[in-house]
Design a protein around this motif. Sequence first.
Motif, short mmCIF file in Angstrom:
data_model
loop_
_atom_site.label_atom_id
_atom_site.label_comp_id
_atom_site.label_asym_id
_atom_site.label_seq_id
_atom_site.Cartn_x
_atom_site.Cartn_y
_atom_site.Cartn_z
N UNK A 67 -1.31 7.04 -3.27
CA UNK A 67 -1.14 6.43 -1.94
C UNK A 67 -1.92 5.24 -1.81
N UNK A 68 -3.15 5.29 -2.66
CA UNK A 68 -3.97 3.99 -2.39
C UNK A 68 -3.45 2.68 -3.20
N UNK A 69 -3.00 2.88 -4.13
CA UNK A 69 -2.15 1.65 -4.74
C UNK A 69 -1.13 0.97 -3.74
N UNK A 70 -0.46 1.84 -3.35
CA UNK A 70 0.96 1.46 -2.46
C UNK A 70 0.35 1.11 -1.07
N UNK A 71 -0.98 1.36 -0.85
CA UNK A 71 -1.49 0.96 0.74
C UNK A 71 -1.89 -0.64 0.47
N UNK A 111 0.89 -11.52 -16.21
CA UNK A 111 -0.69 -11.43 -15.87
C UNK A 111 -0.93 -9.86 -15.53
N UNK A 112 0.01 -9.41 -15.06
CA UNK A 112 -0.12 -7.94 -14.44
C UNK A 112 0.89 -6.80 -15.22
N UNK A 113 0.59 -5.46 -15.43
CA UNK A 113 1.76 -4.67 -15.68
C UNK A 113 2.81 -4.82 -14.86
N UNK A 135 -2.66 -5.48 -8.99
CA UNK A 135 -2.86 -4.38 -10.14
C UNK A 135 -1.62 -4.08 -10.54
N UNK A 136 -0.36 -4.45 -9.97
CA UNK A 136 0.91 -3.83 -10.67
C UNK A 136 1.86 -5.08 -10.08
N UNK A 137 2.67 -5.39 -10.94
CA UNK A 137 3.95 -6.45 -10.34
C UNK A 137 5.07 -5.40 -10.31
N UNK A 138 5.74 -5.43 -9.17
CA UNK A 138 7.17 -4.67 -8.93
C UNK A 138 8.17 -5.76 -9.22
N UNK A 186 6.00 9.95 -2.78
CA UNK A 186 4.47 10.18 -3.01
C UNK A 186 4.64 10.47 -4.68
N UNK A 187 5.53 11.09 -5.29
CA UNK A 187 5.34 11.45 -6.58
C UNK A 187 5.81 10.17 -7.45
N UNK A 188 6.57 9.45 -6.84
CA UNK A 188 7.07 8.32 -7.77
C UNK A 188 5.84 7.29 -7.51
N UNK A 189 4.90 7.11 -6.42
CA UNK A 189 3.98 6.12 -6.31
C UNK A 189 2.83 6.72 -7.23
N UNK A 190 2.89 7.96 -7.57
CA UNK A 190 1.74 8.60 -8.33
C UNK A 190 1.97 8.16 -9.77
N UNK A 191 3.33 8.18 -10.24
CA UNK A 191 3.73 7.96 -11.65
C UNK A 191 3.35 6.65 -11.92
N UNK A 192 3.82 5.65 -10.88
CA UNK A 192 3.68 4.19 -11.23
C UNK A 192 2.12 3.77 -11.19
N UNK A 193 1.25 4.49 -10.37
CA UNK A 193 -0.18 4.19 -10.17
C UNK A 193 -0.68 4.38 -11.56
N UNK A 194 -0.13 5.32 -12.30
CA UNK A 194 -0.70 5.52 -13.80
C UNK A 194 -0.51 4.43 -14.66
N UNK A 195 0.38 3.37 -14.47
CA UNK A 195 0.74 2.10 -15.20
C UNK A 195 -0.08 1.02 -14.58
N UNK A 196 -0.67 1.14 -13.48
CA UNK A 196 -1.55 -0.20 -12.93
C UNK A 196 -2.52 -0.45 -13.71
N UNK A 197 -3.09 -1.63 -13.46
CA UNK A 197 -4.40 -2.27 -14.03
C UNK A 197 -5.55 -1.74 -13.49
#
Length: 230
Positions: free
Chosen positions: A33-37, A56-58, A104-107, A219-230
């Motif tokens: 939630x925090x990452x995607x906010x 430069x980013x994951x 922190x993350x590039x989409x 929310x689950x997908x956000x959580x998955x992707x947050x684990x990959x962020x810098x």
Amino acid sequence: MADDASRRAVASDGEDLKAGGDAERAAALEAGRRLFAAPCAFFHAAETLAGLPAPRLPEVAFAGRSNVGKSSLLNALTGRRGLARVSATPGRTRQLIFFDLGGRLALVDMPGYGYAEAARSVKAAWQGLMFDYLRGRANLRRVVLLIDARVGFKPADEAAMALLDKAACAFQIVLTKADKVKPEPLAAIARRAVAVARGHTAALSSVLVTSAVTGQGIADLRAELASLAA
């Protein structure tokens, strides 16, 4: 209303992903939630390998057939309706489109791999730049492979997964448009997706079921992707 199992992540053994405990799950959801906010904005588009931005980013890339709901899912994940343009004409995008998520993350929005269902459309659209990107991008952490829950797996999807295996690029199957499928068929396609994932060397063993309309699985997908962020 869809059953509870279809609202959460589906593990490879058919159990939902709460094995780590409720506290750990809650922490992962909050991190997502925090990452995607955070602010998210376009920063680059590339049509050639030489035109790719400096790594430069994951990176997490989103791939799927044209009209699979990729733009809608990106907009739902980031809470920004106009981030990724939803086109009325499938297959128009021919570039890799990069978005910076909070530094922190590039989409990465990949071109749809063919409105036609033939596997040759994957080979034609994903030759060169797409395959080279998948195979050679050191900071590419994962590909989110989107499958329309209404229609399931098509030859183009099988061809795309074979290319991902060949590129040794980790990917996760994510079902889209779950709101348009009744509970029993939705559960069946989720089980099918888990079985398909087991047959591919580069695939993660878990599958997510999502809807950009209802927010299911977001929310689950956000959580998955947050684990990959810098």
